[in-house]
Design an enzyme around this catalytic site. Structure first.
Site, mmCIF file in Angstrom:
data_model
loop_
_atom_site.group_PDB
_atom_site.id
_atom_site.type_symbol
_atom_site.label_atom_id
_atom_site.label_comp_id
_atom_site.label_asym_id
_atom_site.label_seq_id
_atom_site.Cartn_x
_atom_site.Cartn_y
_atom_site.Cartn_z
ATOM 1 N N ASP A 152 0.832 -1.204 0.000
ATOM 2 C CA ASP A 152 0.000 0.000 0.000
ATOM 3 C C ASP A 152 0.868 1.256 0.000
ATOM 4 O O ASP A 152 1.952 1.291 0.596
ATOM 5 C CB ASP A 152 -0.889 0.006 1.241
ATOM 6 N N GLU B 98 1.145 -0.444 -5.339
ATOM 7 C CA GLU B 98 0.131 0.589 -5.510
ATOM 8 C C GLU B 98 0.873 1.916 -5.710
ATOM 9 O O GLU B 98 1.160 2.642 -4.774
ATOM 10 C CB GLU B 98 -0.782 0.677 -4.286
#
Length: 674
Positions: free
Chosen positions: A333, A386
């Site tokens: 993330d 990401e």
């Protein structure tokens, strides 16, 4: 003369940045060499969790406890095993700042054991005494009355049995990922459990045809509404959902179904809370953080990736989840936030944006080491970045000079669909722009395509279904209801998904419930909604009710995913454009030996539409978004067969065509029949 890295050889656009790319690569090699020289291997280096925390010594009959608190003045261990007496068991400091204590079973009468509740009492560098949760704790639980978190010794007498878990991600050809949040994956108004997810959601994922789940909010986090992105205990699976063994059971069951389990890992920041997390654990601001260590947008603390002890902590965390829980990889993330000092809040339209002093070289070094480690621990595991910026080399192998991720998320694709649905009238949709957005990726960079993820399902944003149908979903989804907004929404929902999964990348991702157009956004229990769980759930029953049209979207998604798997669409590379007719809003292309025809026009259905095909012969329909079983109008006979005819150009080239009834707001997939 130094050999040019393959990443440069394959992309001349990077040639002016060769010096910086070489620097990053050699910095990685130097750090890896240092680790191997001092420890033996990166694999052995990433074992901090086997030293720190609680470990039972069966020979000495007692517990070792250790934590890294270099600036602390005093450290004590206490808990229910000694009636919460804070100063009874002091720890001793070594020269590197690690504190330790051995507590024998005899000292506590065996009360320090599996399940014991524990904390540290720390006098930090600031002189304050605070009760803290150990950084390497493997379970933290929340008191139902006070809502405070406390550490828990977790050392079951019987180890979880992985002996019959033989799943290998290498058996999966192309990833079809079902992104999910365990707590919100249940229909009840409350927090779902690992066991409920295993029993209720996994069979649904299997039936739909997805071969991987991506679990959010795994690591412990004090605020449920953070969606798991403000982590407090990095080695503890969230106790809200059950025990560590129940998470292991979920993963093992998924593996038995042929489903990989990918963890959404958060190494981009950590929670500021001093009561629950690692912030100021030794009384300093920069234990795990840089001196200026607060994220300016997320209200959290940053990691100092250049500090070796922080690398040690995070790399050990990477190894821990793979080894202890058999996860099959990670979606990292907030990578953009990690690799830039401006945290990705910038313009990335020029090469210089990726190769200047705003880039956090330490974060790039850490991520490269993390990717190297993942492959050493579990060669078939995958890593997903990401990254909204498009950093060159992100999903290029380390040996070629890249950072080493297996995939990057195609974050421009959902942004594109949101822009179209918000701002562009149907009649102005540009077929060429659609084609270009979905095809715009480097051939050697594996990409995960998606229309929407959890980001679009949260309060403050809207899912595609909600953008298309909005409030009409609340009173016009019954099968006998006639509603133009619902008809349009259902048609475009299917088409957008089919185009994205077919053209957008090498893998595909969907967020739970979005496949059937889940009508509710996700809103966390908070003061503003009176701590309600009403919107922190998924209403699976909507997709099972024959009298509602959600079931049509659910059936289509399953058919689309199974077609994608059966015809190996995701591994077939780029689609081959046969026709883009912007006047009629018709797109025709070949992918994986199949011919896809999309008519995006809101009204114009064209009889005897002449379109090219790749070879002479007969074609039949194998998927039709307008099929009545998928909520369409059944305007084309599913048993129709189309025979090609040949035309010769003035230059003598032969071209093959068929004629179809090209109906509005629909897509068909044609298969060549010899």
């Amino acid at each position: 003369m130094e050999k040019t890295l393959p990443i440069i050889c394959s992309d001349e656009w990077l040639r002016p940045a060769e010096g910086e790319i070489n620097y990053r690569y050699h910095r990685y090699l130097q750090r890896l060499n240092d680790i191997e020289h001092n420890v033996g291997s990166l694999f052995d280096y990433a074992n901090a969790h086997l030293y720190y925390g609680f470990h039972y010594d069966s020979y000495a009959k007692g517990w070792w406890f250790r934590d890294w608190l270099p600036a602390a003045w005093e450290v004590y261990l206490f808990g229910d095993f000694n009636d919460w007496e804070r100063f009874q068991y002091p720890l001793q400091r070594d020269q590197w700042g690690s504190w330790s204590v051995f507590i024998s079973d005899e000292q506590t009468g065996g009360r320090l054991a599996h399940g014991s509740l524990v904390k540290m009492h720390v006098r930090g560098a600031d002189g304050q005494y605070l009760d803290r949760i150990p950084a390497y704790i493997r379970r933290a639980v929340q008191d139902e009355v006070t809502k405070d978190f406390v550490g828990q010794v977790w050392h079951p007498a019987e180890k979880f049995d992985w002996s019959d878990d033989h799943f290998d991600l290498a058996s999966i050809e192309s990833l079809l990922i079902y992104e999910a949040h365990v707590g919100m994956a249940q229909e009840k108004e409350g927090v779902g459990t690992y066991k409920e997810f295993e029993e209720v959601v996994l069979p649904r994922v299997k039936k739909l045809g997805y071969n991987a789940i991506q679990l959010m909010a795994v690591a412990e986090h004090p605020y449920y509404g953070s969606f798991g992105y403000h982590v407090s205990s990095f080695f503890a699976p969230s106790s809200r959902f059950g025990t560590p063994e129940e998470l292991k059971s979920l993963i093992k069951t998924a593996h038995s179904m042929g489903i990989a389990v990918i963890m959404d890992v958060v190494h981009s920041h950590y929670v500021k809370n001093t009561c629950e997390g690692i912030n100021r654990l030794d009384g300093t601001d920069d234990l795990y953080s840089p001196i200026i260590g607060e994220h300016p947008h997320w209200g959290s603390k940053l990691f100092n990736y250049g500090k070796q002890e922080v690398q040690h902590f995070l790399l050990s965390n990477v190894k821990y989840w793979l080894d202890e829980f058999h996860f099959d990889g990670y979606r990292f993330d907030g990578v953009s936030s990690m690799i830039y000092h401006h945290h990705g809040y910038s313009d990335f339209t020029s090469r210089e944006a990726f190769f200047n002093d705003t880039v956090n070289r330490d974060a790039i070094l850490y991520l490269t080491l993390a990717n190297k480690l993942v492959k050493e621990v579990k060669p078939s595991a995958v890593t997903i970045a990401e990254d909204v910026s498009g950093m060159p080399g992100m999903a290029v192998s380390i040996a070629d000079g890249g950072i080493g991720f297996d995939y990057r998320l195609a974050m421009a694709v959902p942004d594109f669909w949101i822009k179209y649905l918000k701002d562009v009238p149907d009649e102005e949709w540009n077929i060429w722009e659609m084609w270009n957005i979905l095809s715009n990726r480097l051939p050697n960079v594996k990409t995960i395509a998606y229309c929407e993820s959890h980001d679009q399902a949260l309060v403050g944003d809207k899912t595609i279904a909600f953008r298309l149908m909005d409030k009409e979903m609340y009173f016009a989804m019954e099968r006998d209801s006639k509603n133009l907004a619902i008809d349009r929404g259902i048609a475009l929902h299917k088409m957008i998904r089919l185009l994205t999964i077919t053209l957008g990348g090498d893998a595909y991702l969907n967020f739970m419930g979005n496949e059937f157009g889940h009508p509710e956004w996700i809103d966390f229990p908070r003061e503003g909604n009176h701590w309600s769980y009403k919107h922190a759930q998924r209403q699976w029953s909507l997709a099972e009710a024959d009298y509602l049209r959600y079931i049509d979207l659910d059936r289509f998604d399953a058919a689309m995913v199974h077609l994608t798997r059966n015809y190996h669409v995701l591994k077939s590379g780029y689609g081959y454009n046969l026709l883009n007719d912007n006047d009629n809003k018709v797109m025709v292309f070949e992918q994986a030996g199949l011919v896809y025809v999309f008519n995006w026009h809101g009204e114009a259905s064209i009889p005897d539409y002449r379109m090219p095909v790749p070879m002479a012969g007969k074609y039949k329909i194998i998927l039709n978004t307008d099929d009545a079983k998928f909520g369409g109008f059944g305007r084309v006979d599913k048993d129709s067969e189309f025979f090609s005819f040949t035309e010769t150009s003035p230059e003598g080239h032969q071209y093959h065509f068929i004629k179809i009834y090209c109906v509005s707001r629909s897509a068909i997939v044609l298969q060549y029949c010899d």
